[in-house]
Design an enzyme around this catalytic site. Structure first.
Site: not given
Length: 546
Positions: A188, A473-475
């Site tokens: 994003y 994507n923000y593990r």
């Protein structure tokens, strides 16, 4: 019989040297397999780095964005492989599978938990670093481009701008993101309200599957093509390139950053932003809010700062009209506005000073690397003012905290949750990032990590529920993890539904189909269904969950 001192010394030497002997033997077998598998006479040893190489550490750390995972105590790969072309990766996959070597794949190294270059559950392992696969081909006539996985956001934006000042691409604001992993998880950025995510603008891809085959969209089939566009990296194969459609941007783009403190009514202002950011604001306008703390006196008194960081696809005069109609409370003036073009707006939104030349986008290394812990949330309704005041108290507990609210709405409301694996669509008001970072390895790491957990816990009543959504994507390993190579579907569903909601079950179906032996895996990879379940039961199971 008591062994002699010389015998004891020999035994100790064997024990000490055995890991190096095994490691050397593994590298030797791997290189021989590569030569055997590849049709070329390419000297693979020139792109393979072992701990004995003087440049091993610099190659490993080059794109490792979270310094927590570069410390000496963190497991290191047996070697790093930096392929120059797709056929090299094909050979690596075939040989890794034949020799039973676990691999991790890195494109930009921004993985919050370091999963692209660290393995806590697999030993030995290697890293396939795509840093040298960075070709970019821009086709303005057809408003499309091919970008290889190792190219960065910044490089891609810059190459687009070389060909046109009225074309852009809706990906992230951080310029050192590797395009391989970035797009795999959704991607994003400041144009998501106008054009959606990067994955919403992908039209083709190249992937190397578990059999070492190089497949495009037609060859991989629509199921796998669906899965790799938002199903996150490391589960289905190695994406080597994306074909994307470029989007139109106006010749005039306006950016601004306006900061308000508690003393300037920050709490009420942020509550108002929550009410209008996703629905009322023009979809050409993106305003995120970066929340932190600052000293307001020499005595060290602190306050909360809320910085409204924005990009508008249009000129300053039209922006001022939009703001006067939709968000007059911010008090935006013409002096706050910086009118520029799209490429310079990407530089500004990346955090560089105004008037920084766009060539900075070609700087692949993130100069702000730090030790950090991050977590994410999604809000579906405004957070009450009283709850915001409680959040401020949490921020005062940390030395340099950061919370970011990113608005949704616009195009994000018009794309189905199931169109790609990325499910956070209609009804999402904004995404939240909680972030704690530090620069000194000797600091109290546990305290920084625990702060993010305390804030996350505090926010529980005010964010999405059943499941509590998170950005892939923000593990975040706090959500759960695979404990070994035999990935448990039950364990994986804990974090899988946070990231993908109901799409998780379709991802499991695709994974079971394309990689039944779970070759591509990591601590939060998509699992396969148990083989004993059988095809009929599998279909019924997936249908019941989807």
């Amino acid at each position: 019989m008591v062994p002699s001192s010389s015998s004891i010394l020999s035994i100790l030497l064997v024990l000490l040297l055995s890991p190096f002997i095994v490691s050397h033997a593994l590298q030797d077998r791997f290189l021989k397999c590569l030569s055997r598998t590849s049709e070329s006479s390419f000297p693979f040893s020139t792109v393979l780095y072992t701990p004995k190489n003087s440049s091993f550490s610099s190659v490993l750390q080059y794109s490792a964005q979270n310094l927590r995972f570069t410390l000496p105590s963190v497991p290191k790969p047996e070697f790093i492989f930096t392929p120059l072309q797709e056929s090299h990766i094909q050979a690596v996959v075939i040989c890794s599978k034949q020799l039973g070597i676990h691999l991790r794949v890195r494109s930009g190294g921004h993985d919050f938990e370091g999963l692209s270059y660290v393995s806590e559950i697999e030993s030995p392992f290697i890293v396939v670093d795509l840093v040298k696969l960075r070709s970019i081909s821009v086709d303005i006539e057809h408003s499309s481009a091919w970008v290889q996985a190792g190219a960065t956001n910044g490089e891609f934006y810059y190459r687009i701008s070389e060909k046109s000042n009225t074309h852009g691409f809706p990906a992230g604001t951080c310029t050192s993101l590797g395009m391989g992993g970035h797009i795999s998880g959704g991607a994003y950025g400041a144009m998501l309200r106008k054009y959606g995510l990067a994955v919403d603008n992908v039209v083709d891809a190249h992937i190397i599957d578990v059999h070492g085959r190089l497949l495009d969209r037609k060859a991989m089939g629509e199921d796998l093509f669906w899965a790799i566009r938002g199903g996150a990296g490391g589960s289905f194969g190695i994406v080597t390139a994306w074909k994307v459609k470029l989007v139109p941007v106006p010749s005039a783009v306006t950016v601004f950053t306006v900061t308000r403190t508690l003393e300037q009514g920050a709490t009420k202002l942020l509550y108002r932003w929550q009410q209008i950011a996703d629905q009322v604001l023009d979809e050409d306008l993106f305003i995120r809010v970066q929340i932190g703390t600052a000293n307001v006196s020499r005595q060290g008194k602190r306050t909360i700062t809320t910085s409204y960081n924005a990009m508008f696809l249009g000129d300053a005069n039209r922006l001022l009209q939009v703001m006067k109609h939709s968000f007059p409370e911010l008090g935006l003036t013409r002096q706050d506005c910086i009118e520029t073009n799209w490429i310079n707006s990407t530089v500004y939104m990346s955090g560089f000073a105004n008037n920084t030349p766009p060539e900075v986008l070609l700087q692949r290394i993130n100069m702000d690397r730090a030790y950090f812990k991050g977590k994410s949330d999604y809000a579906r309704k405004p957070i009450p003012e009283k709850a915001l005041e409680g959040l401020w108290e949490k921020l005062f507990e940390a030395e340099s905290p950061l919370v970011v609210f990113t608005p949704y709405g616009g195009m994000m409301n018009r794309i189905s949750e199931s169109q790609t694996p990325f499910p956070h669509r209609k009804g999402t008001k904004f995404m939240i990032l909680y972030w704690s970072s530090w620069q000194d390895a000797t600091e109290n790491v546990a305290e920084h990590i625990n702060w993010t957990r305390r804030v996350y816990s505090y926010m529980t009543p005010y964010v999405s529920k059943n499941p509590r959504e998170a950005y892939a994507n923000y593990r975040d390993l706090d959500l759960g993890m695979n404990r070994n190579s035999n990935t448990s579907f039950v364990e994986a569903s804990a974090f899988g539904t946070n990231y993908f909601k109901g799409n998780f079950y379709r991802l499991v179906h695709v994974k079971t189909k394309v990689d039944p032996d779970n070759f591509f895996r990591h601590e939060q990879s998509i699992p396969t269904l148990p083989q004993q379940m059988g095809l009929r039961n599998e279909v019924e199971f997936i249908s019941s969950k989807a």
